[in-house]
Motif scaffolding. Structure first.
Motif, PDB file in Angstrom:
ATOM      1  N   LEU A  39      22.848   4.928  28.712  1.00 19.84           N
ATOM      2  CA  LEU A  39      23.595   3.869  29.392  1.00 19.84           C
ATOM      3  C   LEU A  39      24.501   4.466  30.476  1.00 19.84           C
ATOM      4  O   LEU A  39      24.597   3.935  31.591  1.00 19.84           O
ATOM      5  N   LEU A  40      25.141   5.615  30.152  1.00 21.10           N
ATOM      6  CA  LEU A  40      25.971   6.315  31.134  1.00 21.10           C
ATOM      7  C   LEU A  40      25.102   6.785  32.310  1.00 21.10           C
ATOM      8  O   LEU A  40      25.529   6.747  33.474  1.00 21.10           O
ATOM      9  N   GLY A  41      23.872   7.184  32.030  1.00 24.45           N
ATOM     10  CA  GLY A  41      22.930   7.563  33.090  1.00 24.45           C
ATOM     11  C   GLY A  41      22.606   6.381  33.994  1.00 24.45           C
ATOM     12  O   GLY A  41      22.542   6.517  35.222  1.00 24.45           O
ATOM     13  N   VAL A  42      22.417   5.227  33.382  1.00 21.21           N
ATOM     14  CA  VAL A  42      22.112   4.014  34.154  1.00 21.21           C
ATOM     15  C   VAL A  42      23.308   3.642  35.040  1.00 21.21           C
ATOM     16  O   VAL A  42      23.152   3.319  36.228  1.00 21.21           O
ATOM     17  N   VAL A  43      24.525   3.713  34.477  1.00 15.92           N
ATOM     18  CA  VAL A  43      25.734   3.337  35.224  1.00 15.92           C
ATOM     19  C   VAL A  43      25.956   4.304  36.390  1.00 15.92           C
ATOM     20  O   VAL A  43      26.156   3.885  37.532  1.00 15.92           O
ATOM     21  N   VAL A  80       9.163  -1.290  38.840  1.00 15.30           N
ATOM     22  CA  VAL A  80       7.918  -1.860  38.279  1.00 15.30           C
ATOM     23  C   VAL A  80       7.705  -1.351  36.852  1.00 15.30           C
ATOM     24  O   VAL A  80       7.364  -2.120  35.940  1.00 15.30           O
ATOM     25  N   TYR A  81       7.943  -0.053  36.659  1.00 20.70           N
ATOM     26  CA  TYR A  81       7.819   0.566  35.334  1.00 20.70           C
ATOM     27  C   TYR A  81       8.748  -0.131  34.328  1.00 20.70           C
ATOM     28  O   TYR A  81       8.336  -0.472  33.216  1.00 20.70           O
ATOM     29  N   GLY A  82       9.999  -0.361  34.743  1.00 24.89           N
ATOM     30  CA  GLY A  82      10.969  -1.034  33.883  1.00 24.89           C
ATOM     31  C   GLY A  82      10.556  -2.457  33.546  1.00 24.89           C
ATOM     32  O   GLY A  82      10.741  -2.915  32.412  1.00 24.89           O
ATOM     33  N   ILE A  83       9.980  -3.160  34.540  1.00 28.79           N
ATOM     34  CA  ILE A  83       9.500  -4.530  34.309  1.00 28.79           C
ATOM     35  C   ILE A  83       8.350  -4.516  33.306  1.00 28.79           C
ATOM     36  O   ILE A  83       8.313  -5.301  32.356  1.00 28.79           O
ATOM     37  N   LEU A  84       7.406  -3.571  33.504  1.00 29.54           N
ATOM     38  CA  LEU A  84       6.242  -3.483  32.608  1.00 29.54           C
ATOM     39  C   LEU A  84       6.648  -3.100  31.188  1.00 29.54           C
ATOM     40  O   LEU A  84       6.043  -3.551  30.217  1.00 29.54           O
ATOM     41  N   LYS A  85       7.684  -2.260  31.074  1.00 25.10           N
ATOM     42  CA  LYS A  85       8.159  -1.826  29.751  1.00 25.10           C
ATOM     43  C   LYS A  85       9.207  -2.788  29.191  1.00 25.10           C
ATOM     44  O   LYS A  85       9.734  -2.561  28.098  1.00 25.10           O
ATOM     45  N   ASP A  86       9.550  -3.832  29.989  1.00 25.81           N
ATOM     46  CA  ASP A  86      10.538  -4.826  29.576  1.00 25.81           C
ATOM     47  C   ASP A  86      11.876  -4.158  29.234  1.00 25.81           C
ATOM     48  O   ASP A  86      12.487  -4.458  28.209  1.00 25.81           O
ATOM     49  N   ASP A  87      12.287  -3.212  30.103  1.00 23.33           N
ATOM     50  CA  ASP A  87      13.506  -2.443  29.875  1.00 23.33           C
ATOM     51  C   ASP A  87      14.568  -2.932  30.854  1.00 23.33           C
ATOM     52  O   ASP A  87      14.548  -2.598  32.046  1.00 23.33           O
ATOM     53  N   PHE A  88      15.527  -3.729  30.344  1.00 20.82           N
ATOM     54  CA  PHE A  88      16.507  -4.382  31.223  1.00 20.82           C
ATOM     55  C   PHE A  88      17.376  -3.371  31.963  1.00 20.82           C
ATOM     56  O   PHE A  88      17.692  -3.568  33.140  1.00 20.82           O
ATOM     57  N   ALA A  89      17.775  -2.276  31.279  1.00 22.67           N
ATOM     58  CA  ALA A  89      18.633  -1.270  31.919  1.00 22.67           C
ATOM     59  C   ALA A  89      17.929  -0.664  33.134  1.00 22.67           C
ATOM     60  O   ALA A  89      18.531  -0.476  34.198  1.00 22.67           O
ATOM     61  N   MET A  90      16.631  -0.343  32.990  1.00 25.56           N
ATOM     62  CA  MET A  90      15.874   0.214  34.121  1.00 25.56           C
ATOM     63  C   MET A  90      15.731  -0.804  35.240  1.00 25.56           C
ATOM     64  O   MET A  90      15.798  -0.458  36.424  1.00 25.56           O
ATOM     65  N   ALA A 137      19.363  -1.087  36.958  1.00 22.06           N
ATOM     66  CA  ALA A 137      19.756   0.109  37.711  1.00 22.06           C
ATOM     67  C   ALA A 137      18.868   0.277  38.953  1.00 22.06           C
ATOM     68  O   ALA A 137      19.364   0.529  40.055  1.00 22.06           O
ATOM     69  N   ASN A 138      17.554   0.110  38.786  1.00 26.75           N
ATOM     70  CA  ASN A 138      16.659   0.354  39.914  1.00 26.75           C
ATOM     71  C   ASN A 138      16.723  -0.757  40.957  1.00 26.75           C
ATOM     72  O   ASN A 138      16.487  -0.502  42.141  1.00 26.75           O
ATOM     73  N   SER A 139      17.077  -1.982  40.538  1.00 27.01           N
ATOM     74  CA  SER A 139      17.302  -3.054  41.517  1.00 27.01           C
ATOM     75  C   SER A 139      18.496  -2.716  42.397  1.00 27.01           C
ATOM     76  O   SER A 139      18.460  -2.908  43.621  1.00 27.01           O
ATOM     77  N   ILE A 140      19.574  -2.214  41.768  1.00 24.59           N
ATOM     78  CA  ILE A 140      20.780  -1.855  42.523  1.00 24.59           C
ATOM     79  C   ILE A 140      20.483  -0.697  43.485  1.00 24.59           C
ATOM     80  O   ILE A 140      20.812  -0.764  44.676  1.00 24.59           O
TER      81      ILE A 140
END
Lengths: 85, 85
Positions: free
Chosen positions: A9-13, A52-62, A65-68
């Motif tokens: 989570l700290l990595g995402v932030v 795209v990877y985060g969307i496919l894996k349904d990973d909200f944090a990814m 973070a990647n949208s930002i």
């Protein structure tokens, strides 16, 4: 969540924050001559892939973070193409 | 490996390459005035976090990609602190 999850989570932030000072500096100075357009273009490709990877894996944090980061990278590309120095 | 894994691999490869053109440009021009030192410092913190995360999760792709990005980010910090413009 265990502490490894908190580290992620700290990595995402911190990842989401990384390019905020660069965009702010470029906006204030209107100077982007030292920025590599190739780095900006590869960054855009890279975060688009992870989004795209985060969307496919349904990973909200990814997704978040990647949208930002993608938004900030597109702003840097716009600055790079419009500012004259 | 399924195609989502290949997409992740492509993310690792493009991620590792992202800052190569920036380091090359800075080295050739000896000019880093437009780079934000805060972005470089947050980038170093961020990839250090993901490197530790990758080690704890025993994920070789994360270890490799983040080692490469961390090295490039430390070179950018060195340039930022030594080049005078």
């Amino acid at each position: 969540m265990n502490w490894i999850d908190y580290l992620g989570l700290l990595g995402v932030v911190t990842g989401s924050l990384t390019f905020v000072p660069q965009v702010y500096k470029a906006w204030i100075s209107k100077s982007v001559g030292d920025l590599s357009i190739w780095t900006v273009l590869i960054l855009i490709s890279n975060v688009a892939i992870w989004l795209v990877y985060g969307i496919l894996k349904d990973d909200f944090a990814m997704e978040l973070a990647n949208s930002i980061i993608l938004t900030l990278a597109l702003v840097m590309l716009y600055f790079k193409l419009t500012f004259k120095k």
